[in-house]
Design a protein around this motif. Sequence first.
Motif, PDB file in Angstrom:
ATOM      1  N   GLY A 335       0.800  -1.224   0.000  1.00 18.76           N
ATOM      2  CA  GLY A 335       0.000   0.000   0.000  1.00 18.76           C
ATOM      3  C   GLY A 335       0.826   1.264   0.000  1.00 18.76           C
ATOM      4  O   GLY A 335       0.283   2.357  -0.164  1.00 18.76           O
ATOM      5  N   ASP A 336       2.171   1.126   0.208  1.00 17.71           N
ATOM      6  CA  ASP A 336       3.049   2.304   0.221  1.00 17.71           C
ATOM      7  C   ASP A 336       3.447   2.699  -1.191  1.00 17.71           C
ATOM      8  O   ASP A 336       3.648   1.836  -2.056  1.00 17.71           O
ATOM      9  CB  ASP A 336       4.316   2.013   1.027  1.00 17.71           C
ATOM     10  N   PRO A 337       3.621   4.011  -1.432  1.00 20.59           N
ATOM     11  CA  PRO A 337       4.186   4.443  -2.711  1.00 20.59           C
ATOM     12  C   PRO A 337       5.684   4.176  -2.747  1.00 20.59           C
ATOM     13  O   PRO A 337       6.328   4.010  -1.716  1.00 20.59           O
ATOM     14  CB  PRO A 337       3.895   5.946  -2.729  1.00 20.59           C
ATOM     15  N   VAL A 338       6.228   4.126  -3.933  1.00 22.95           N
ATOM     16  CA  VAL A 338       7.669   3.911  -4.080  1.00 22.95           C
ATOM     17  C   VAL A 338       8.417   5.106  -3.492  1.00 22.95           C
ATOM     18  O   VAL A 338       8.053   6.261  -3.758  1.00 22.95           O
ATOM     19  CB  VAL A 338       8.023   3.719  -5.567  1.00 22.95           C
ATOM     20  N   PRO A 339       9.464   4.892  -2.679  1.00 23.58           N
ATOM     21  CA  PRO A 339      10.255   5.995  -2.126  1.00 23.58           C
ATOM     22  C   PRO A 339      10.851   6.860  -3.235  1.00 23.58           C
ATOM     23  O   PRO A 339      11.177   6.368  -4.326  1.00 23.58           O
ATOM     24  CB  PRO A 339      11.347   5.295  -1.320  1.00 23.58           C
ATOM     25  N   GLU A 340      10.990   8.133  -2.943  1.00 16.40           N
ATOM     26  CA  GLU A 340      11.447   9.098  -3.951  1.00 16.40           C
ATOM     27  C   GLU A 340      12.817   8.735  -4.512  1.00 16.40           C
ATOM     28  O   GLU A 340      13.081   8.913  -5.704  1.00 16.40           O
ATOM     29  CB  GLU A 340      11.490  10.491  -3.323  1.00 16.40           C
ATOM     30  N   GLU A 341      13.718   8.186  -3.646  1.00 20.50           N
ATOM     31  CA  GLU A 341      15.066   7.876  -4.121  1.00 20.50           C
ATOM     32  C   GLU A 341      15.098   6.695  -5.083  1.00 20.50           C
ATOM     33  O   GLU A 341      16.112   6.454  -5.753  1.00 20.50           O
ATOM     34  CB  GLU A 341      16.001   7.588  -2.931  1.00 20.50           C
ATOM     35  N   LEU A 342      13.962   5.953  -5.173  1.00 23.04           N
ATOM     36  CA  LEU A 342      13.900   4.814  -6.088  1.00 23.04           C
ATOM     37  C   LEU A 342      13.069   5.115  -7.335  1.00 23.04           C
ATOM     38  O   LEU A 342      12.843   4.219  -8.160  1.00 23.04           O
ATOM     39  CB  LEU A 342      13.308   3.588  -5.363  1.00 23.04           C
ATOM     40  N   PHE A 343      12.598   6.360  -7.436  1.00 23.74           N
ATOM     41  CA  PHE A 343      11.766   6.743  -8.589  1.00 23.74           C
ATOM     42  C   PHE A 343      12.458   6.426  -9.909  1.00 23.74           C
ATOM     43  O   PHE A 343      11.857   5.883 -10.837  1.00 23.74           O
ATOM     44  CB  PHE A 343      11.420   8.235  -8.545  1.00 23.74           C
ATOM     45  N   GLY A 344      13.734   6.812 -10.042  1.00 28.03           N
ATOM     46  CA  GLY A 344      14.440   6.672 -11.313  1.00 28.03           C
ATOM     47  C   GLY A 344      14.502   5.223 -11.765  1.00 28.03           C
ATOM     48  O   GLY A 344      14.179   4.895 -12.922  1.00 28.03           O
ATOM     49  N   ALA A 345      14.922   4.334 -10.853  1.00 29.25           N
ATOM     50  CA  ALA A 345      15.046   2.920 -11.204  1.00 29.25           C
ATOM     51  C   ALA A 345      13.688   2.317 -11.547  1.00 29.25           C
ATOM     52  O   ALA A 345      13.550   1.554 -12.526  1.00 29.25           O
ATOM     53  CB  ALA A 345      15.677   2.159 -10.046  1.00 29.25           C
ATOM     54  N   VAL A 346      12.649   2.684 -10.796  1.00 33.41           N
ATOM     55  CA  VAL A 346      11.311   2.144 -11.047  1.00 33.41           C
ATOM     56  C   VAL A 346      10.769   2.674 -12.375  1.00 33.41           C
ATOM     57  O   VAL A 346      10.136   1.945 -13.148  1.00 33.41           O
ATOM     58  CB  VAL A 346      10.362   2.483  -9.885  1.00 33.41           C
ATOM     59  N   ALA A 347      11.029   3.959 -12.663  1.00 40.42           N
ATOM     60  CA  ALA A 347      10.535   4.554 -13.909  1.00 40.42           C
ATOM     61  C   ALA A 347      11.139   3.861 -15.120  1.00 40.42           C
ATOM     62  O   ALA A 347      10.447   3.597 -16.122  1.00 40.42           O
ATOM     63  CB  ALA A 347      10.855   6.047 -13.940  1.00 40.42           C
TER      64      ALA A 347
END
Length: 364
Positions: A335-347
Amino acid sequence: MTHLRLDLQYFAGEKTEKATPQKRLESRKKGEVAKSQEVPSAFILFGSALALYLLGGWYLERILALFQFVYQDLLLTTITIQNLPELVNQLLIEMVILATPLFVIAIIFGIGGTFVQIGFLFAPEAVFAKLSRINPISGAKRIFSLRALVELVKSILKVVVIATAAGIILWTNRDTLMGLSHLPIRQSTAAIGQMTFQLFVTVAIILVVLAVADYMYQKYEFEKQIRMSKQDLKDEFKKTEGDPLIKSKVKEKQRQMSLNRMIQDLPRADVLITNPTHFAVALAYDDKTMEAPTVIAMGMDFQALKLREKAKEFRVTIVENKPLARALYDQTDIGDPVPEELFGAVAEILAYVYRINGRLKGGN
């Protein structure tokens, strides 16, 4: 082998372990505590000696007044049926006045002697009658037990020591005792009061020594009485912490229910990121309803394997990325959003998934 098993069972049932805090609390609730009856007795005698010391002058005057009433007023008064009740009541009132200070002090110091041993204790269970207490067999065992023998020796020793101390005091003051009949009533009463005070103090000191020794013995007996066997410790652990077998079954059931819920949500996932077998994290993203990709399922080991199997069944894209899968598992919950520091890798992974699936998320 059978003998060995029986020996182990025997040793497991022996009371060799110190009582746990839980066992001590249960015993205290039942009124089972280490205490000596000699301690309140010593406190009461010390309190009585203190009362004689502080109220000696008052007692002397009251006793002299009582003597005057008995040997002068009563002898000079004609006793009739009419005045007899009044004279008796007056005599009783004087005796009650003399006894009241000692009686009150005895109660206070007696309670104090118990309080210093066990503190405040309210144990209703100790009041209820127990059939085992009226069992003749159990009663006979108590009468002929080592504890009963110790109590008998202690009582005899106490009587002998106190009688000896009283005899020494009386012998030391024999000249005073022999001359009491030649002294005025005030002086003889004062002399008797002084000897009584000396006797109280001496006996109180003796009782304190006996009380300390008896309390140590009672504490030793109590500790031995509440010892626990290894099986008792296991049973208490099961009682307080829960049966390990039941707890493991409950946890397994909870894990199964959690896995079932995640599997139900898995078809909504856009990608399952794996480690490849130790961790698995499912992400979903809808730019119309979500501000960032959201974790909708995750698992480790067995659960990760099940998520991989179901992802293949539901045609959810599986991407292996060991550091990202571990980071998402450690830093997020369902239920948590992806942490901001992992945005790039997830994108990058989502862009890859959309490209191979031939669609753009949120596009036409």
